[in-house]
Design a protein around this motif. Structure first.
Motif, PDB file in Angstrom:
ATOM      1  N   ALA A 213       0.346  -1.073   0.384  1.00 45.63           N
ATOM      2  CA  ALA A 213      -0.079   0.458  -0.078  1.00 45.63           C
ATOM      3  C   ALA A 213       1.514   1.038   0.499  1.00 45.63           C
ATOM      4  CB  ALA A 213      -1.066  -0.319   1.097  1.00 45.63           C
ATOM      5  N   ALA A 214       1.794   0.985   0.376  1.00 50.76           N
ATOM      6  CA  ALA A 214       3.147   2.267   0.423  1.00 50.76           C
ATOM      7  C   ALA A 214       3.630   2.572  -0.864  1.00 50.76           C
ATOM      8  CB  ALA A 214       3.658   1.798   1.537  1.00 50.76           C
ATOM      9  N   LEU A 215       3.366   1.821  -1.671  1.00 50.46           N
ATOM     10  CA  LEU A 215       3.785   1.572  -2.934  1.00 50.46           C
ATOM     11  C   LEU A 215       2.422   1.566  -3.786  1.00 50.46           C
ATOM     12  CD1 LEU A 215       6.176  -1.551  -3.025  1.00 50.46           C
ATOM     13  CD2 LEU A 215       6.931   1.011  -2.816  1.00 50.46           C
ATOM     14  N   PRO A 216       2.772   3.194  -5.002  1.00 51.22           N
ATOM     15  CA  PRO A 216       2.033   3.608  -5.049  1.00 51.22           C
ATOM     16  C   PRO A 216       1.451   2.785  -6.524  1.00 51.22           C
ATOM     17  CG  PRO A 216       3.142   4.785  -5.532  1.00 51.22           C
ATOM     18  CD  PRO A 216       3.138   4.183  -4.608  1.00 51.22           C
ATOM     19  N   PRO A 217       0.339   2.335  -7.089  1.00 48.92           N
ATOM     20  CA  PRO A 217       0.083   1.091  -8.330  1.00 48.92           C
ATOM     21  C   PRO A 217       1.177   2.248 -10.052  1.00 48.92           C
ATOM     22  CG  PRO A 217      -1.840   1.683  -7.730  1.00 48.92           C
ATOM     23  CD  PRO A 217      -1.146   2.847  -7.142  1.00 48.92           C
ATOM     24  N   ALA A 218       2.001   1.428 -10.566  1.00 43.28           N
ATOM     25  CA  ALA A 218       2.464   2.027 -11.050  1.00 43.28           C
ATOM     26  C   ALA A 218       0.792   2.893 -12.481  1.00 43.28           C
ATOM     27  CB  ALA A 218       3.035   0.780 -12.146  1.00 43.28           C
ATOM     28  N   GLN A 219       0.420   2.138 -12.805  1.00 42.48           N
ATOM     29  CA  GLN A 219      -0.833   2.746 -13.593  1.00 42.48           C
ATOM     30  C   GLN A 219      -2.103   2.832 -12.747  1.00 42.48           C
ATOM     31  OE1 GLN A 219      -2.182   2.836 -17.650  1.00 42.48           O
ATOM     32  NE2 GLN A 219      -3.698   0.541 -17.197  1.00 42.48           N
ATOM     33  N   PRO A 220      -3.090   3.369 -12.052  1.00 41.38           N
ATOM     34  CA  PRO A 220      -4.426   3.547 -11.389  1.00 41.38           C
ATOM     35  C   PRO A 220      -4.858   2.845 -11.982  1.00 41.38           C
ATOM     36  CG  PRO A 220      -3.363   5.551 -10.482  1.00 41.38           C
ATOM     37  CD  PRO A 220      -2.565   5.257 -11.613  1.00 41.38           C
ATOM     38  N   ALA A 221      -6.553   1.834 -11.417  1.00 38.76           N
ATOM     39  CA  ALA A 221      -7.279   1.531 -12.462  1.00 38.76           C
ATOM     40  C   ALA A 221      -8.105   3.505 -12.170  1.00 38.76           C
ATOM     41  CB  ALA A 221      -7.987   1.090 -11.318  1.00 38.76           C
ATOM     42  N   GLN A 222      -9.415   3.525 -13.890  1.00 36.04           N
ATOM     43  CA  GLN A 222      -9.546   4.843 -13.710  1.00 36.04           C
ATOM     44  C   GLN A 222     -11.122   4.615 -14.354  1.00 36.04           C
ATOM     45  OE1 GLN A 222      -6.925   7.761 -15.036  1.00 36.04           O
ATOM     46  NE2 GLN A 222      -7.365   7.181 -16.716  1.00 36.04           N
ATOM     47  N   ASP A 223     -11.837   5.944 -14.605  1.00 36.62           N
ATOM     48  CA  ASP A 223     -13.532   5.250 -15.443  1.00 36.62           C
ATOM     49  C   ASP A 223     -12.808   6.214 -16.482  1.00 36.62           C
ATOM     50  OD1 ASP A 223     -14.590   3.552 -13.300  1.00 36.62           O
ATOM     51  OD2 ASP A 223     -15.183   5.539 -12.751  1.00 36.62           O
ATOM     52  N   ALA A 224     -13.546   5.567 -17.881  1.00 39.74           N
ATOM     53  CA  ALA A 224     -14.275   6.989 -18.719  1.00 39.74           C
ATOM     54  C   ALA A 224     -14.247   7.622 -18.463  1.00 39.74           C
ATOM     55  CB  ALA A 224     -14.635   6.024 -20.138  1.00 39.74           C
ATOM     56  N   ARG A 225     -13.734   9.355 -18.864  1.00 42.71           N
ATOM     57  CA  ARG A 225     -14.359  10.260 -18.464  1.00 42.71           C
ATOM     58  C   ARG A 225     -14.295  11.150 -20.169  1.00 42.71           C
ATOM     59  NH1 ARG A 225     -10.213   9.672 -15.902  1.00 42.71           N
ATOM     60  NH2 ARG A 225      -9.401  11.979 -16.936  1.00 42.71           N
TER      61      ARG A 225
END
Length: 457
Positions: A213-225
């Protein structure tokens, strides 16, 4: 049947020939009966063709006369590389302006071998939308790791079979092998957290609090906008079916300028349906015309020449083609570029029909109108006529049944003639056999008397 082994042997007469010719005379009515049967069979066959062709005409007419025949839509995009679209049947014509400001993505987390050791790895579903991980709840999925027995590939296999909403693969990066974890679905709610208890770097020291959890994802999941005519929308997937009525969008690129989405009637589908109606009518018309014509060169009539049912059917069909729907935007087939030729066939003016196709509402009204107080649509009128003609008391069915009854009577008459001829043949053979026997005896007596007289000389 009476017979002798060698008819005529006693009398010297050709009894077989005589009986055969007399029997042939008895069968002479068969010639006309067989000719009549052939004629009736030809007419039956033609009415069978007409019946099948009328069914095809009815199907084509019903397609244009029913609402289902007008549900086909096409959709176009001014930038299909960024946004492609498909139409949902039954949707209405419309125009939309769409802008994509962000695409839906999967979370990607990269793990180095040094971060894995003896212990257990837990996958927890949740979201990183706020910058910190927020669990979606649930127990999560636990993966057991033994660094003496497990390779990155075997750990990846365990993760992939765990059903934890995460897929894993091993990649060869510049720094060496890495375990890459990705969420199986796109969208902000498809993120995950990875935590473990392990001995780091083979030091043999447990750190129960070590967490990725201390390491942020290389790419966060996200919604299309994206925006539709200025209104903002989000979607967990890049395939969107609930933002535009009647349209499903597939987002593939972020846009810099609005993309125009146009939904309209599928003109080509309607054009094919109209052509199918024309072709079906022309097929029936050609069959009837050829079956009713008279060849002046050979002075012979086609099988259905003068047939009242065929003549009535042809006249009614041609009358239907001249139907006028008074008060409608399109009143006649000719207004669509479909004209009746001298041969009774239909010809299509493509340019004029294309112009009519640009008025889909008016075109549908011409073929499919069923509103009270308005003329019934042309497609429905044609379908109604064919349905009536093919019904149990319709002219095609009635005529077919009459011809079938005629064939049955003809067959009975032929059987009757053959039976009578066989009886006559049997009677003749009996008479000639008796005569032949008597003549044979007389000839024998004559021969004996002649021999006796010769011996007295």
């Amino acid at each position: 049947m009476a017979s002798i082994s060698s008819p005529g042997i006693g009398s010297g007469l050709d009894v077989s020939g005589i009986v055969s010719k007399l029997t042939a005379l008895e069968r002479q009515p068969l010639v006309q009966l067989q000719k009549t049967a052939s004629s009736v069979q030809s007419r039956l066959s033609l009415f069978g063709q007409v019946k099948s062709q009328l069914s095809t005409l009815e199907d084509a007419a019903l397609k244009l006369g029913s609402a289902d025949g007008w549900t086909g839509m096409t959709v176009s995009s001014s930038n299909p590389a960024a946004i492609s679209a498909t139409a949902v049947p039954g949707s209405s014509a419309a125009d939309f302006s769409v802008e994509v400001t962000g695409l839906a993505k999967k979370q990607v987390t990269v793990v180095a071998p040094a971060q894995l050791g003896n212990g257990s790895l837990m996958l927890q579903q949740g979201s990183w939308a706020t910058g910190a991980f927020v669990s979606a709840g649930g127990a999560g999925v636990m993966i057991t790791i033994d660094d003496s027995a497990n390779t990155l590939a075997s750990i990846a296999a365990k993760i992939n079979s765990s059903g934890g909403g995460v897929e894993a693969m091993v990649v060869q990066a510049a720094e060496g092998e890495r375990l890459v974890l990705r969420s199986t679905q796109t969208g902000a709610a498809s993120g995950f957290n990875v935590s473990l208890t392990s001995a780091i770097g083979g030091q043999g020291q447990e750190d129960a609090d070590l967490s990725f959890a201390a390491l942020p994802p290389a790419q966060p999941a996200q919604d299309a906008r994206f925006l539709v005519d200025g209104l903002e929308f989000t979607s967990s997937s890049n395939t969107v079916s609930d933002a535009l009525p009647g349209v499903s969008l597939k987002l593939t690129q972020v846009t810099t300028t609005p993309v125009e989405i146009k939904l309209e009637q599928d003109k080509e589908a309607v054009k094919k349906s109209i052509q199918a109606l024309v072709d079906a009518y022309n097929t029936v018309n050609s069959t009837l015309a050829n079956a009713m014509k008279y060849n002046s060169d050979t002075k012979s009539a086609a099988p259905l020449q003068g047939d009242s049912a065929a003549v009535g059917l042809q006249n009614t069909l041609r009358g239907l083609i001249r139907t006028e729907l008074v008060g409608q935007p399109f009143e006649r087939l000719q207004d669509l570029g479909i004209s009746l030729q001298l041969s009774g066939s239909l010809a299509v003016n493509s340019s004029k029909l294309d112009a009519a196709l640009d008025r889909p509402v008016d075109l549908k009204q011409f073929f499919a109108s069923s509103t009270a107080g308005q003329p019934r649509g042309f497609g429905l009128q044609v379908a109604d006529f064919v349905k009536g003609a093919l019904s149990s008391d319709g002219r095609v069915t009635v005529r077919t049944e009459a011809l079938q009854a005629g064939m049955k009577r003809n067959s009975t008459d032929q059987d009757r003639v053959n039976a009578r001829a066989e009886r006559v043949q049997a009677r003749l053979l009996e008479v000639y056999n008796a005569m032949d026997s008597k003549v044979g005896k007389l000839n024998a007596i004559n021969s004996y008397v002649s021999q006796q007289l010769s011996s007295l000389k």
